[in-house]
Design a protein around this motif. Structure first.
Motif, PDB file in Angstrom:
ATOM      1  N   LYS A 191       0.843  -1.208   0.000  1.00 36.58           N
ATOM      2  CA  LYS A 191       0.000   0.000   0.000  1.00 36.58           C
ATOM      3  C   LYS A 191       0.871   1.248   0.000  1.00 36.58           C
ATOM      4  CE  LYS A 191      -3.307  -1.931   3.384  1.00 36.58           C
ATOM      5  NZ  LYS A 191      -3.866  -1.603   4.720  1.00 36.58           N
ATOM      6  N   VAL A 212       1.058   4.426  -2.637  1.00 40.22           N
ATOM      7  CA  VAL A 212       0.837   5.832  -2.269  1.00 40.22           C
ATOM      8  C   VAL A 212       2.051   6.672  -2.667  1.00 40.22           C
ATOM      9  CG1 VAL A 212       0.521   7.434  -0.352  1.00 40.22           C
ATOM     10  CG2 VAL A 212      -0.790   5.316  -0.413  1.00 40.22           C
ATOM     11  N   ASP A 265       1.793   7.197  -6.307  1.00 43.60           N
ATOM     12  CA  ASP A 265       0.689   8.116  -6.594  1.00 43.60           C
ATOM     13  C   ASP A 265       1.125   9.556  -6.363  1.00 43.60           C
ATOM     14  OD1 ASP A 265      -2.011   8.754  -7.247  1.00 43.60           O
ATOM     15  OD2 ASP A 265      -2.470   8.966  -5.122  1.00 43.60           O
ATOM     16  N   TYR A 267      -8.012  -0.992  -8.145  1.00 43.64           N
ATOM     17  CA  TYR A 267      -7.391  -1.014  -6.816  1.00 43.64           C
ATOM     18  C   TYR A 267      -6.541   0.239  -6.589  1.00 43.64           C
ATOM     19  CZ  TYR A 267      -4.550  -2.140  -2.810  1.00 43.64           C
ATOM     20  OH  TYR A 267      -3.916  -2.073  -1.598  1.00 43.64           O
ATOM     21  N   ALA A 310      -8.737   3.118  -5.942  1.00 49.00           N
ATOM     22  CA  ALA A 310      -9.346   3.044  -4.609  1.00 49.00           C
ATOM     23  C   ALA A 310      -8.347   3.472  -3.537  1.00 49.00           C
ATOM     24  CB  ALA A 310      -9.846   1.625  -4.341  1.00 49.00           C
ATOM     25  N   VAL A 311      -7.099   3.003  -3.657  1.00 49.38           N
ATOM     26  CA  VAL A 311      -6.065   3.389  -2.686  1.00 49.38           C
ATOM     27  C   VAL A 311      -5.828   4.895  -2.741  1.00 49.38           C
ATOM     28  CG1 VAL A 311      -3.570   3.276  -2.250  1.00 49.38           C
ATOM     29  CG2 VAL A 311      -4.887   1.170  -2.475  1.00 49.38           C
ATOM     30  N   SER A 312      -5.714   5.420  -3.948  1.00 45.20           N
ATOM     31  CA  SER A 312      -5.446   6.849  -4.124  1.00 45.20           C
ATOM     32  C   SER A 312      -6.560   7.686  -3.503  1.00 45.20           C
ATOM     33  CB  SER A 312      -5.306   7.140  -5.620  1.00 45.20           C
ATOM     34  OG  SER A 312      -5.216   8.520  -5.836  1.00 45.20           O
ATOM     35  N   ALA A 327      -8.846   6.717  -1.214  1.00 42.56           N
ATOM     36  CA  ALA A 327      -8.931   6.512   0.234  1.00 42.56           C
ATOM     37  C   ALA A 327      -7.806   7.276   0.947  1.00 42.56           C
ATOM     38  CB  ALA A 327      -8.855   5.026   0.569  1.00 42.56           C
ATOM     39  N   TRP A 328      -6.642   7.323   0.313  1.00 35.38           N
ATOM     40  CA  TRP A 328      -5.521   8.064   0.882  1.00 35.38           C
ATOM     41  C   TRP A 328      -5.826   9.563   0.908  1.00 35.38           C
ATOM     42  CZ3 TRP A 328      -1.630   7.663   3.970  1.00 35.38           C
ATOM     43  CH2 TRP A 328      -0.626   8.635   3.972  1.00 35.38           C
ATOM     44  N   GLY A 329      -6.330  10.073  -0.200  1.00 32.33           N
ATOM     45  CA  GLY A 329      -6.681  11.494  -0.286  1.00 32.33           C
ATOM     46  C   GLY A 329      -7.733  11.867   0.749  1.00 32.33           C
ATOM     47  N   GLY A 351      -8.578  10.176   3.461  1.00 31.06           N
ATOM     48  CA  GLY A 351      -8.079   9.957   4.815  1.00 31.06           C
ATOM     49  C   GLY A 351      -7.162  11.081   5.281  1.00 31.06           C
ATOM     50  N   ARG A 357      -2.287  17.824  -2.692  1.00 27.53           N
ATOM     51  CA  ARG A 357      -3.435  17.055  -2.200  1.00 27.53           C
ATOM     52  C   ARG A 357      -4.406  17.914  -1.413  1.00 27.53           C
ATOM     53  NH1 ARG A 357      -5.269  11.970  -3.373  1.00 27.53           N
ATOM     54  NH2 ARG A 357      -3.567  10.505  -3.577  1.00 27.53           N
ATOM     55  N   VAL A 371      -4.644   6.042   8.570  1.00 25.31           N
ATOM     56  CA  VAL A 371      -5.179   6.014   7.204  1.00 25.31           C
ATOM     57  C   VAL A 371      -4.639   4.792   6.465  1.00 25.31           C
ATOM     58  CG1 VAL A 371      -5.276   7.226   4.990  1.00 25.31           C
ATOM     59  CG2 VAL A 371      -5.437   8.531   7.104  1.00 25.31           C
ATOM     60  N   PHE A 372      -3.340   4.536   6.595  1.00 27.24           N
ATOM     61  CA  PHE A 372      -2.724   3.362   5.983  1.00 27.24           C
ATOM     62  C   PHE A 372      -3.413   2.080   6.371  1.00 27.24           C
ATOM     63  CE2 PHE A 372       1.345   5.162   4.635  1.00 27.24           C
ATOM     64  CZ  PHE A 372       1.310   4.594   3.382  1.00 27.24           C
ATOM     65  N   LEU A 427      -6.514   1.499   4.503  1.00 26.24           N
ATOM     66  CA  LEU A 427      -6.521   1.372   3.034  1.00 26.24           C
ATOM     67  C   LEU A 427      -6.869  -0.070   2.668  1.00 26.24           C
ATOM     68  CD1 LEU A 427      -3.338   3.347   1.847  1.00 26.24           C
ATOM     69  CD2 LEU A 427      -5.713   4.102   1.798  1.00 26.24           C
ATOM     70  N   PRO A 428      -7.584  -0.262   1.541  1.00 24.74           N
ATOM     71  CA  PRO A 428      -7.933  -1.636   1.144  1.00 24.74           C
ATOM     72  C   PRO A 428      -6.670  -2.457   0.884  1.00 24.74           C
ATOM     73  CG  PRO A 428      -8.392  -0.056  -0.631  1.00 24.74           C
ATOM     74  CD  PRO A 428      -8.080   0.752   0.590  1.00 24.74           C
TER      75      PRO A 428
END
Lengths: 242, 242
Positions: A174, A178, A181, A218, A221-223, A225-227, A229, B161, B233-234, B237-238
């Motif tokens: 993960k 990130v 990204d 995927y 989704a990570v990008s 969720a990171w943004g 979060g 961001r 947050v990590f 993440l999914p």
């Protein structure tokens, strides 16, 4: 430019590379920068290429040809240790440089191929190296968690923050995504797809390899969720009293 | 190296600079890189310096001396617009360069002073500029939220961001401090203290100025809350299904 990274963890090692090459903003292309030499049950060797594409491709072709020819002295599939593998990569780099450097000099282009090399040969622990353009190299030790090449700065803070030796392969994966990204958002010279290998210690095979292309569900989704979060983390940070 | 940033928001502008200068790793020092020219109710001009310290100090001294002398033609406290202020800074840079460049060349040191300049003069909106070492300059427009100099890459992803024009001055202040924290953790050439000004549009005075030194309780709290928050947050993440 390029962004490549190798991360040494207690559980194994993660490799990732972007795929953008460019000779100016109007001349860019996609090339996979990840090469694997594998003999299941015996060795997994991963190379990540940075720098001049003609140079790195020549090195990879030399190494591949020599594997096909099977000459023990120059063959990364026959090398006894990862250190010997790096010497063979270095030799191929110097051979390419000797062939090309004089001609490149005429256009003031330096030979600048460099590599992250890592993996495992049966009987050895997992090892991770960075080979400089000059062909000398360093090995990651217990104090060095990761080695990067190319556009390394944008994605470094999150690695510095989030990774320790104990980080699981799943969490480190993960984290790498990130980091990519962040880099891709901030720098046009680094681009999708991202090639990722997650090598589990002592497995001596590449179980987990994945390519993330533009729009990969995927990765997206990570990008997101990171943004989302990190925005929430911000909103909860204490407010400065002047 | 250096890390300086100016951020244009609907509500005002934020300026921040680190304080480390170095001529090699065994020759580093602390110097404030933030200079303010202010006439309360009439103008606030903030300069952030990057590059060769002898060059930037000479430019600031020239500008200050000329304010003291009060010559209308060369005085940033008398300039009608922020554009004219930038031309005066640029003139002082070129004057310094003309005086020093030939001598610096003997040691192969280029003249490389550059500045972020921003603020407001009564009758104008808030404006923000970046002056290059050559003395030419650009102005931030509606599509440009921030201008950076020096070690800009580590701290950029978080700005990309988290910031929009609508971000409040309070939230942007947190964001700037996280950006500096990321940079300082990753790069030895950027160091505390951090000087910060938060200028509220049309106030025409510096209400909020703060220096964050090593161990500053607020900076430490933000840094820790950010580290803790991003870890959470990590963990949410999914997980990648290979």
């Amino acid at each position: 430019m390029t962004y490549c990274i190798g991360i040494m963890l207690d559980k194994g090692v993660i490799f990732a590379s972007d795929s953008r090459t460019n000779a100016g903003v109007d001349d860019f292309a996609k090339f996979c920068k990840m090469t694997v030499f594998e003999r299941t049950g015996e060795r997994v060797i991963v190379l990540l290429s940075s720098g001049n594409l003609a140079g790195t491709q020549s090195v990879i072709s030399l190494l591949s040809q020599r594997c096909a020819e099977g000459d023990a002295a120059t063959n990364v599939l026959g090398a006894k240790t990862m250190f010997d593998v790096c010497r063979l990569v270095s030799d191929a780099m110097r051979e390419t440089e000797q062939r090309d450097a004089e001609y490149l000099e005429q256009s003031k282009v330096p030979f600048n191929a460099s590599f992250i090399v890592g993996g495992q040969i049966a009987g050895e622990p997992v090892r991770l190296f960075r080979i400089y353009a000059e062909g000398n190299f360093i090995e990651a030790g217990p104090d060095t968690l990761f080695l990067q090449t190319g556009e390394t700065k944008y994605g470094k803070p999150i690695l510095d923050r989030a990774l320790t030796h104990e980080t699981s392969l799943a969490d480190a994966t993960k984290c790498v995504l990130v980091s990519f990204d962040s880099t891709i958002r901030s720098n046009l010279s680094v681009g999708m797809p991202i090639d990722l290998i997650c090598y589990e210690k002592d497995s001596l095979t590449v179980q987990w390899r994945r390519r993330f292309d533009e729009g990969d569900p995927y990765f997206t989704a990570v990008s997101e969720a990171w943004g989302e979060g990190t925005k929430q983390v911000f909103s909860r940070l204490p407010v400065l009293r002047w």
